[in-house]
Design a protein around this motif. Structure first.
Motif, mmCIF file in Angstrom:
data_model
loop_
_atom_site.group_PDB
_atom_site.id
_atom_site.type_symbol
_atom_site.label_atom_id
_atom_site.label_comp_id
_atom_site.label_asym_id
_atom_site.label_seq_id
_atom_site.Cartn_x
_atom_site.Cartn_y
_atom_site.Cartn_z
ATOM 1 N N UNK A 22 -36.483 -67.363 -53.497
ATOM 2 C CA UNK A 22 -35.393 -67.947 -54.292
ATOM 3 C C UNK A 22 -35.454 -67.482 -55.747
ATOM 4 N N UNK A 23 -36.651 -67.168 -56.239
ATOM 5 C CA UNK A 23 -36.755 -66.703 -57.626
ATOM 6 C C UNK A 23 -36.122 -65.334 -57.814
ATOM 7 N N UNK A 24 -35.847 -64.640 -56.705
ATOM 8 C CA UNK A 24 -35.136 -63.361 -56.788
ATOM 9 C C UNK A 24 -33.730 -63.564 -57.354
ATOM 10 N N UNK A 25 -33.226 -64.778 -57.246
ATOM 11 C CA UNK A 25 -31.874 -65.079 -57.719
ATOM 12 C C UNK A 25 -31.910 -65.798 -59.067
ATOM 13 N N UNK A 26 -32.971 -65.615 -59.826
ATOM 14 C CA UNK A 26 -33.134 -66.365 -61.071
ATOM 15 C C UNK A 26 -32.039 -66.082 -62.093
#
Length: 479
Positions: free
Chosen positions: A307-311
């Motif tokens: 999910x942090x890929x979409x930060x």
């Protein structure tokens, strides 16, 4: 000579643009009636009549399918009507009746009705034509739905629910042929399709062969040029293999809802959707489903990393979790474990709204030294904490696996520790919601004195605390 009497111009002589303006205020029943009144009316009313098509099949109370074959016969015979369809929805759930849930029903089609449909398939020249025809003759619902989609060149919104999605092989073949078009088989390219929902049955579907994954059938949706939202129940395979050498990067896709796929492949899917603003995802485990992907260990490190890929874009994240009873007469909820941490989420400065199970934030075991500020994004505005998984292993059937040990006063202590310096850790926080499912919550938890303490904590911290009791916490599209 006496003047010739002429009737004043009537509605039938109005220009079509005027008729469109008038007819758009009417109901589908009135559109149908107008089709029977006059040829001029029929041309205009048919556009509205066929613009939105929805059929619902609740197999629990209606064993026979809705008239999908009649619609198919109409569209094959009069293809211009299919050009009007913008919104196509086949909704409903499979039956949970013991005598019906192990089979996928067939849709009977008479030989007369089959002839034009078979002719359409043969003219396409698709390499899977024989299989498609064979499944159509057998009454396979997958083949019927695929043929319906093959008639709709201007489709903008598609919704297929679990009563219609127990098989998808033919649908997948048609999508790959239509969207990728290495050869033109006369199929629509779905260039106008913007919103797609494809759901499976929640929990165990005894009629589906779980060894047959639907992943390859649904991946073409990610290649749609104008897709804005996808809500997909994607089976987790051993590996995700994209149907083209170049992976898709759908630039207009901003809303993604995922079911059934496990965290092993979450990063693969999120890495190709870098523009997502909303992500909803459900972690699930079925103790009766034995395969290499369905694991009782949830890897929080992988979830946080994915999910942090979409930060840079994600502003709304909802994570749910559920365990299902196994298929061997189990009466106790199975157990799962978590490994790692969601600490990778702290870099998500654009995340404003978050829903997550308490067990994913601090674990199952009681540990009031756990700090929410170590896992929560700094600029969060609304946090919803759910009690997902709080009943897992409730009877301690698996002594080596964790139980949910947190009581309301322990949770309050952790929340207080987090909010004591709110302006440092979450300066934009406005609201915290505790989403409790009635049947999962101890009757002595969050009684009035504890609720008052929670409210007082909110006043002191300058935020609003809510406690919401619901029948279940579900995803937006969940069946």
């Amino acid at each position: 000579m006496s003047p010739i009497h002429r009737d004043p111009p009537g509605l039938t002589s109005c220009p079509r643009d005027i008729l469109y303006s008038i007819f758009e205020l009417l109901s589908p029943t009135e559109f149908y009636a107008l089709c029977l009144v006059h040829t001029n009316f029929r041309v205009v009313a048919a556009k509205f009549l066929y613009q939105n098509i929805q059929m619902t099949w609740e197999r629990e109370s209606h064993p026979y399918p809705p008239p999908v074959t009649k619609l198919l016969r109409t569209l094959v015979a009069r293809p211009h009507l299919a050009t009007h369809i913008r919104n196509f929805q086949l909704t409903g759930k499979p039956s949970d009746c013991a005598s019906l849930r192990t089979t996928i029903p067939l849709v009977p089609i008479s030989p007369t009705e089959l002839s034009e449909s078979i002719s359409f398939i043969q003219k396409s020249g698709a390499p899977y034509s024989d299989l498609w025809i064979q499944e159509l003759q057998r009454g396979g619902l997958d083949a019927v739905v695929a043929l319906l989609l093959a008639q709709m060149p201007n489709l903008q919104c598609l919704r297929l629910e679990s009563a219609f999605t127990q098989r998808s092989e033919i649908i997948g073949m048609v999508l790959r042929s239509a969207i990728f078009k290495p050869v033109n088989y006369g199929l629509p390219d779905f260039r106008h399709l913007q919103h797609v929902t494809y759901l499976l049955k929640t929990g165990r579907d005894y009629a589906r062969d779980h060894a047959v994954k639907n992943t390859a059938d649904l991946l073409p949706f990610f290649y749609l040029s104008h897709v804005k939202s996808l809500s997909l129940a994607v089976d987790s395979p051993l590996a995700i293999t994209w149907p083209k050498p170049k992976v898709p990067i759908p630039s207009s896709l901003t809303s993604l809802i995922l079911y059934t796929v496990r965290e092993n492949y979450l990063r693969d899917l999120l890495s190709i959707t870098p523009h997502s603003k909303l992500l909803q995802w459900k972690v699930w485990y079925d103790s009766g489903l034995l395969d290499a992907v369905n694991s009782p260990i949830v890897d929080l490190d992988r979830i946080g990393d994915a999910v942090s890929r979409l930060k840079d874009t994600l502003s709304d994240l909802k994570i749910l979790a559920e365990v299902y009873l196994g298929g061997h007469g189990d009466i106790h909820l199975p157990a799962i474990k978590t490994e790692g941490s969601l600490s990778a989420m702290v870099v998500m400065d654009n995340l404003k709204t978050l829903q997550v199970p308490w067990a994913f934030l601090v674990g199952f075991a009681l540990d009031t030294a756990k700090r929410l500020q170590d896992v929560l994004p700094k600029y969060l505005e609304h946090l919803t904490i759910t009690w997902d998984l709080c009943l897992q292993n409730e009877e301690n059937e698996e002594p080596d696996w964790p139980q949910f040990e947190w009581a309301d006063h322990h949770i309050l202590d952790v929340l207080k520790s987090w909010l004591e310096d709110r302006k440092t850790f979450t300066p934009n926080l406005q609201r915290v919601t505790l989403g409790l499912v009635r049947w999962e919550t101890d009757e002595y938890d969050w009684e009035p004195p504890m609720r008052q303490r929670l409210a007082d904590l909110g006043v002191h911290a300058g935020i609003v605390f809510d406690i919401i009791f619901t029948d279940e916490m579900v995803l937006t599209d969940e069946m």
